[in-house]
Design an enzyme around this catalytic site. Structure first.
Site, PDB file in Angstrom:
ATOM      1  N   CYS A  82       0.943  -1.121  -0.031  1.00 33.28           N
ATOM      2  CA  CYS A  82       0.080  -0.004   0.012  1.00 33.28           C
ATOM      3  C   CYS A  82       0.923   1.184  -0.260  1.00 33.28           C
ATOM      4  O   CYS A  82       1.988   1.266   0.308  1.00 33.28           O
ATOM      5  CB  CYS A  82      -0.907  -0.061   1.135  1.00 33.28           C
ATOM      6  SG  CYS A  82      -2.145  -1.334   1.335  1.00 33.28           S
ATOM      7  N   CYS A 122      12.898  -3.680   4.717  1.00 34.02           N
ATOM      8  CA  CYS A 122      12.237  -4.576   3.621  1.00 34.02           C
ATOM      9  C   CYS A 122      13.330  -4.342   2.347  1.00 34.02           C
ATOM     10  O   CYS A 122      13.291  -3.461   1.675  1.00 34.02           O
ATOM     11  CB  CYS A 122      10.874  -4.395   3.201  1.00 34.02           C
ATOM     12  SG  CYS A 122      10.373  -5.643   1.757  1.00 34.02           S
ATOM     13  N   CYS A 159       5.999 -13.631   2.660  1.00 37.56           N
ATOM     14  CA  CYS A 159       6.279 -12.451   3.720  1.00 37.56           C
ATOM     15  C   CYS A 159       4.819 -12.260   4.439  1.00 37.56           C
ATOM     16  O   CYS A 159       3.794 -12.575   3.813  1.00 37.56           O
ATOM     17  CB  CYS A 159       6.351 -11.189   2.641  1.00 37.56           C
ATOM     18  SG  CYS A 159       6.558  -9.779   3.725  1.00 37.56           S
ATOM     19  N   CYS A 184      12.020 -13.065   2.949  1.00 41.23           N
ATOM     20  CA  CYS A 184      11.482 -13.752   1.859  1.00 41.23           C
ATOM     21  C   CYS A 184      12.743 -14.653   1.003  1.00 41.23           C
ATOM     22  O   CYS A 184      12.453 -15.696   0.175  1.00 41.23           O
ATOM     23  CB  CYS A 184      10.794 -12.981   0.902  1.00 41.23           C
ATOM     24  SG  CYS A 184      11.784 -11.683   0.283  1.00 41.23           S
ATOM     25  N   ASP A 233      16.809  -9.706 -15.417  1.00 44.26           N
ATOM     26  CA  ASP A 233      15.392  -9.318 -14.679  1.00 44.26           C
ATOM     27  C   ASP A 233      15.612  -9.050 -13.350  1.00 44.26           C
ATOM     28  O   ASP A 233      16.614  -9.685 -12.800  1.00 44.26           O
ATOM     29  CB  ASP A 233      14.240 -10.350 -15.112  1.00 44.26           C
ATOM     30  CG  ASP A 233      13.097  -9.886 -15.041  1.00 44.26           C
ATOM     31  OD1 ASP A 233      12.816  -8.725 -14.633  1.00 44.26           O
ATOM     32  OD2 ASP A 233      12.076 -10.537 -15.306  1.00 44.26           O
ATOM     33  N   SER A 255      11.389  -3.678 -15.434  1.00 43.37           N
ATOM     34  CA  SER A 255      11.833  -4.122 -14.090  1.00 43.37           C
ATOM     35  C   SER A 255      13.364  -4.108 -14.033  1.00 43.37           C
ATOM     36  O   SER A 255      14.005  -4.251 -12.870  1.00 43.37           O
ATOM     37  CB  SER A 255      11.088  -5.214 -13.647  1.00 43.37           C
ATOM     38  OG  SER A 255      11.286  -6.332 -14.529  1.00 43.37           O
TER      39      SER A 255
END
Length: 516
Positions: A27, A298, A444, A505, A407, A345
């Site tokens: 978010c 993170c 996560c 992760c 990538d 990306s």
């Protein structure tokens, strides 16, 4: 019709990226308050709307804005709903959101469902007037906090963590053994209430909270989710130092990427455990909760989630991604002719790889931005070509050449294979895949919707096996140590000895013990 087409294209772009990576975002929160005399000449609602547009990459399901005049009005002005920010906020909506301060939110659901009832900001009518809350993150102890509130007789209307936060803030501070009793005879002590919540919940949250004429910016003690402070400056200020510029207002945001577009300048990050109060007089630190020995920002914000022009730890995200590419070239060199990326990306990392390896960077894929997964239902044969509707091959750039394709990450491994096939069919003699992050192996629980362990391809196939499955000549990942090295190279944290990263992760090492 034009606006509808534009919003559809944005949704398609979001859907394409989500489908290709298997990752979905979290978010974004944003807040703005005018400095000096009120009523202000600054269009606060418009500032927040533009701020949310800049954070749209963090969530595309829903959005909302709540504003306050800063007076004794019993209500806030609010508008929220499902969809993209440009769709939700029209000129008419913005005009109805008059105020001198406000907060906003753009959402992807991690807890709670993808429903209108879970749209933020949440606005509550307390005994002390209205309060609005917007949240980025996911509470690791949400189940126990929910049970505690229900046991106290608090009614809950959603499954969102953000409602748990708001209801917790509605409770007065409890007496603590050996501590002086906190008085609320003259009204609620909001910093004390926020502290009480923070001491009961270690992570993960970055919050903006609006109370009549104040905004509080709050970041958990681990600093797991980003949050930063900006200053709205006069339009003709030019490129002078931020400290020297007059403040017309102040903003809080998950990322700094939208500051320039609203006439604001980046000031600093909200530090882990800080509670910053913003009023018409400006910002001030009202409390700081004791931090752990090592924070846990993170690390995937650097790898994937944040926009490239955002700033964390006094360094631009794009430069970290480029450095990750340089480190990848050192760890996983390749005998090849050119370097390229899966747009967009992997582009920054590909430039870094090219610079470090001495190979030329060349574009090999052209992205079709107007076709998404809902375009048509193709025949079985065309479905097997999957990626063809999303990418075109710039074949003249690589026919007969050995290619290194960069990538940022591989999650399920569904789409890298069709991309490789497309490049081979267009004339590449070799395709070597390099991933500018370590393999994703664990879910996560702190605000990122990562698939289950069973769905993560790295738990089923090693790099050599995956290369064979997707048709690459070779495939290698950046190491965890290499990623951390790239992140740390040019950072300037306030206290380097306490600055750590959440790599859960990648490693399965979570900042706190998880309880269910």
């Amino acid at each position: 019709m034009g606006k509808n087409n534009e919003s559809k294209q944005q949704l398609v772009a979001s859907a394409e990226r989500e489908e290709r990576t298997g990752l979905t975002h979290e978010c974004g929160v944003f807040a703005a308050i005018a400095n000096g005399d009120w009523p202000t000449q600054i269009d606060i609602a418009h500032v927040i709307c533009l701020g949310l547009v800049a954070l749209q990459h963090r969530g595309q399901e829903s959005g909302g804005i709540a504003t306050s005049g800063g007076d004794c009005s019993p209500n806030f002005n609010a508008h929220k709903g499902m969809g993209m920010i440009n769709n939700l906020f029209t000129d008419a909506n913005i005009k109805n959101l008059k105020g001198n301060l406000g907060i906003g939110h753009t959402r992807y659901s991690t807890s709670g469902g993808s429903e209108a009832v879970n749209c933020q900001p949440f606005v509550y009518h307390t005994a002390h007037g209205p309060m609005a809350v917007a949240h980025n993150g996911e509470l690791v102890n949400s189940d126990s906090l929910r049970r505690k509130l229900l046991d106290l007789g608090v009614g809950l209307s959603t499954l969102s963590d953000s409602e748990l936060i708001a209801q917790s803030l509605c409770r007065p501070p409890e007496e603590r053994k050996g501590k002086e009793k906190i008085s609320e005879l003259n009204g609620p002590n909001w910093p004390a209430r926020i502290r009480q919540f923070m001491e009961s919940t270690p992570l993960s949250y970055s919050l903006v909270i609006m109370i009549k004429d104040k905004i509080y910016a709050v970041r958990d003690v681990y600093g797991n989710r980003p949050l930063c402070l900006g200053k709205i400056v006069p339009l003709n200020v030019g490129n002078i130092k931020v400290k020297e510029a007059t403040a017309e207002g102040w903003v809080i945001s998950s990322e700094s990427c939208g500051f320039l577009s609203i006439g604001a300048r980046y000031v600093r990050e909200v530090e882990p455990g800080e509670i910053i109060e913003l009023t018409r007089l400006g910002p001030r630190i009202v409390d700081t909760i004791t931090r752990p020995n090592l924070t846990a920002f993170c690390i995937f914000e650097y790898v994937y989630f944040a926009r490239g022009d955002s700033i964390f730890e006094s360094q631009m995200v794009y430069s970290v991604r480029m450095q990750s590419g340089r480190q990848l070239a050192r760890e996983a060199p390749c005998q090849a002719d050119i370097v390229s990326s899966v747009p967009e990306s992997g582009t920054a990392a590909a430039h870094g790889y090219a610079k470090e390896s001495g190979l030329e960077f060349v574009e090999v894929l052209c992205k079709n931005r107007y076709v998404g997964r809902t375009f048509i239902q193709p025949s079985t044969r065309l479905r097997q070509l999957g990626v063809a509707k999303k990418f075109g091959a710039l074949s003249e750039n690589f026919v007969g050449k050995r290619l290194v394709l960069i990538d940022d990450s591989i999650v399920r491994g569904n789409t890298i294979g069709p991309i490789i096939k497309l490049l081979r069919d267009a004339g590449a003699s070799e395709v070597h895949v390099r991933i500018a992050s370590p393999p994703l192996r664990y879910p996560c629980y702190m605000g990122i919707n990562i698939p289950t362990r069973e769905e993560l391809i790295a738990n089923r196939l090693n790099a050599e096996q995956l290369a064979k499955q997707v048709g690459a000549d070779s495939l290698e990942y950046l190491s965890v140590e290499g990623l951390i090295k790239a992140v740390k190279l040019n950072r300037q944290p306030v206290d380097p000895s306490k600055k750590g990263y959440c790599t859960a992760c990648l490693t399965g090492e979570y900042p706190v013990q998880l309880t269910w």
